[in-house]
Scaffold this motif. Structure first.
Motif, PDB file in Angstrom:
ATOM      1  N   CYS A  16      -0.124  -8.082  -2.292  1.00  0.00           N
ATOM      2  CA  CYS A  16       0.245  -6.676  -2.122  1.00  0.00           C
ATOM      3  C   CYS A  16       0.771  -6.430  -0.708  1.00  0.00           C
ATOM      4  CB  CYS A  16      -0.959  -5.785  -2.396  1.00  0.00           C
ATOM      5  SG  CYS A  16      -0.622  -4.023  -2.193  1.00  0.00           S
ATOM      6  N   GLU A  17       1.953  -5.849  -0.626  1.00  0.00           N
ATOM      7  CA  GLU A  17       2.581  -5.546   0.666  1.00  0.00           C
ATOM      8  C   GLU A  17       2.949  -4.071   0.776  1.00  0.00           C
ATOM      9  OE1 GLU A  17       5.901  -8.220   0.776  1.00  0.00           O
ATOM     10  OE2 GLU A  17       4.688  -9.852   1.626  1.00  0.00           O
ATOM     11  N   LEU A  18       2.406  -3.264  -0.135  1.00  0.00           N
ATOM     12  CA  LEU A  18       2.733  -1.844  -0.169  1.00  0.00           C
ATOM     13  C   LEU A  18       1.452  -1.020  -0.117  1.00  0.00           C
ATOM     14  CD1 LEU A  18       4.496   0.676  -0.731  1.00  0.00           C
ATOM     15  CD2 LEU A  18       4.432   0.060  -3.152  1.00  0.00           C
ATOM     16  N   ALA A  19       1.389  -0.082   0.808  1.00  0.00           N
ATOM     17  CA  ALA A  19       0.239   0.811   0.933  1.00  0.00           C
ATOM     18  C   ALA A  19       0.681   2.251   0.726  1.00  0.00           C
ATOM     19  CB  ALA A  19      -0.417   0.653   2.301  1.00  0.00           C
ATOM     20  N   ALA A  55      -0.147  -0.612  -5.738  1.00  0.00           N
ATOM     21  CA  ALA A  55      -0.218  -0.619  -4.285  1.00  0.00           C
ATOM     22  C   ALA A  55      -1.663  -0.523  -3.794  1.00  0.00           C
ATOM     23  CB  ALA A  55       0.590   0.554  -3.729  1.00  0.00           C
ATOM     24  N   TYR A  56      -1.828  -0.569  -2.507  1.00  0.00           N
ATOM     25  CA  TYR A  56      -3.108  -0.368  -1.846  1.00  0.00           C
ATOM     26  C   TYR A  56      -3.240   1.120  -1.539  1.00  0.00           C
ATOM     27  CZ  TYR A  56      -6.628  -0.723   1.960  1.00  0.00           C
ATOM     28  OH  TYR A  56      -7.729  -0.566   2.763  1.00  0.00           O
ATOM     29  N   LEU A  94      -1.335  -1.550   9.540  1.00  0.00           N
ATOM     30  CA  LEU A  94      -0.840  -2.156   8.302  1.00  0.00           C
ATOM     31  C   LEU A  94       0.266  -3.165   8.591  1.00  0.00           C
ATOM     32  CD1 LEU A  94      -0.758   1.078   6.142  1.00  0.00           C
ATOM     33  CD2 LEU A  94      -2.221  -0.913   5.700  1.00  0.00           C
ATOM     34  N   HIS A  95       1.127  -2.835   9.526  1.00  0.00           N
ATOM     35  CA  HIS A  95       2.206  -3.744   9.921  1.00  0.00           C
ATOM     36  C   HIS A  95       1.642  -5.059  10.438  1.00  0.00           C
ATOM     37  CE1 HIS A  95       5.440  -5.087  12.844  1.00  0.00           C
ATOM     38  NE2 HIS A  95       6.098  -5.004  11.704  1.00  0.00           N
ATOM     39  N   TYR A  99       1.818  -5.805   5.860  1.00  0.00           N
ATOM     40  CA  TYR A  99       2.391  -4.885   4.877  1.00  0.00           C
ATOM     41  C   TYR A  99       3.844  -4.585   5.219  1.00  0.00           C
ATOM     42  CZ  TYR A  99      -2.092  -4.272   2.654  1.00  0.00           C
ATOM     43  OH  TYR A  99      -3.251  -4.523   1.960  1.00  0.00           O
ATOM     44  N   LYS A 100       4.664  -4.521   4.174  1.00  0.00           N
ATOM     45  CA  LYS A 100       6.102  -4.325   4.353  1.00  0.00           C
ATOM     46  C   LYS A 100       6.537  -2.880   4.132  1.00  0.00           C
ATOM     47  CE  LYS A 100       6.667  -8.758   4.934  1.00  0.00           C
ATOM     48  NZ  LYS A 100       6.896  -9.297   6.313  1.00  0.00           N
ATOM     49  N   LEU A 102       4.991   1.344   3.737  1.00  0.00           N
ATOM     50  CA  LEU A 102       3.953   2.373   3.711  1.00  0.00           C
ATOM     51  C   LEU A 102       4.568   3.645   3.151  1.00  0.00           C
ATOM     52  CD1 LEU A 102       1.231   3.710   4.449  1.00  0.00           C
ATOM     53  CD2 LEU A 102       2.150   4.075   6.751  1.00  0.00           C
ATOM     54  N   MET A 128       9.089  -3.456   8.543  1.00  0.00           N
ATOM     55  CA  MET A 128       8.277  -2.527   7.759  1.00  0.00           C
ATOM     56  C   MET A 128       9.054  -1.232   7.541  1.00  0.00           C
ATOM     57  SD  MET A 128       4.471  -0.978   8.500  1.00  0.00           S
ATOM     58  CE  MET A 128       3.459  -0.354   7.160  1.00  0.00           C
TER      59      MET A 128
END
Length: 243
Positions: A16-19, A55-56, A94-95, A99-100, A102, A128
């Protein structure tokens, strides 16, 4: 979908790379809605988006820029520049974790500082992308559902309908207005909302129904996903052009 109920091992097993970050407010909403309405609705909207995106889902930031409601009992706020710094720190955290993207899901119009904050983050955080979604993402389709498209600013037909759908037990009796006079919305720069409304709400909550709330939430999620897809299409075009 990941959430704060997952463990480190759960996160390690995913890519997961999306929050998704809900942003609400704690402010008076008249006599009929809770002071936490914006936070409650931000959570609801964001969780539906996060589920669709796998996502997260982060916990909501509840106390934000509500200075225009400061004279209403129950309101708690921070300064706009403080909110900007909180968002910046969350994004940088997050970066750092890899994570890519937000997605910030904002449900309070007074959080205007989010727009320049997001622009700066997209300039400063290489690799990001930070996207800002507002509660009015489906405003262009409100005419399909709501009777009042103007002067329904705060705790009115829109917000009360969603609360009737999601938390009907938390909606109390509406104090009727007598010949309401609506000033321009920009007057919140000069007056407290409790000074320019009769009961702290600005709109037409008496027109709200649970059915309207269910329908608008579905449309909001649809419009939000379409907006995110539009951004992704342009992002790929830019990448291809620069490759």
């Amino acid at each position: 979908m990941l959430s704060i109920f997952n463990t480190r091992k759960d996160f390690d097993k995913t890519e997961c790379e999306l929050a998704v970050l809900p942003v609400g407010a704690i402010e008076q909403h008249g006599s009929h809605l809770p002071v936490g309405t914006d936070t409650i609705l931000a959570n609801e909207f964001a969780s539906r988006i996060a589920e669709q995106l796998d996502a997260y889902l982060l916990p909501a930031i509840p106390i934000t820029s509500s200075i225009e409601h400061r004279k209403g009992n129950g309101t708690v706020y921070i300064k706009a520049d403080t909110l900007a710094l909180v968002i910046r720190d969350v994004a940088e955290s997050l970066h750092y974790s890899g994570y890519k993207k937000l997605v910030i899901v904002n449900f309070h119009g007074g959080n205007w500082i989010l727009k320049p904050t997001v622009r700066n983050l997209n300039r400063n955080l290489e690799g990001m992308q930070v996207v800002l979604l507002h509660a009015d993402v489906a405003m262009h389709r409100h005419g399909e559902i709501f009777k009042h498209l103007n002067n329904d600013v705060h705790a009115g037909e829109f917000e009360t309908s969603i609360m009737l759908h999601t938390h009907p037990e938390k909606v109390q009796a509406i104090v009727p207005q007598t010949n309401p006079e609506f000033v321009p919305q920009a007057f919140m720069d000069y007056f407290d909302v409790t000074e320019i409304t009769q009961d702290g709400y600005w709109g037409f909550p008496e027109e709200a129904t649970a059915d309207k709330g269910a329908r608008v939430l579905d449309i909001m999620v649809q419009c939000a996903l379409e907006y995110l897809q539009e951004i992704e299409i342009v992002t790929q075009k830019v990448k291809n052009r620069n490759s």
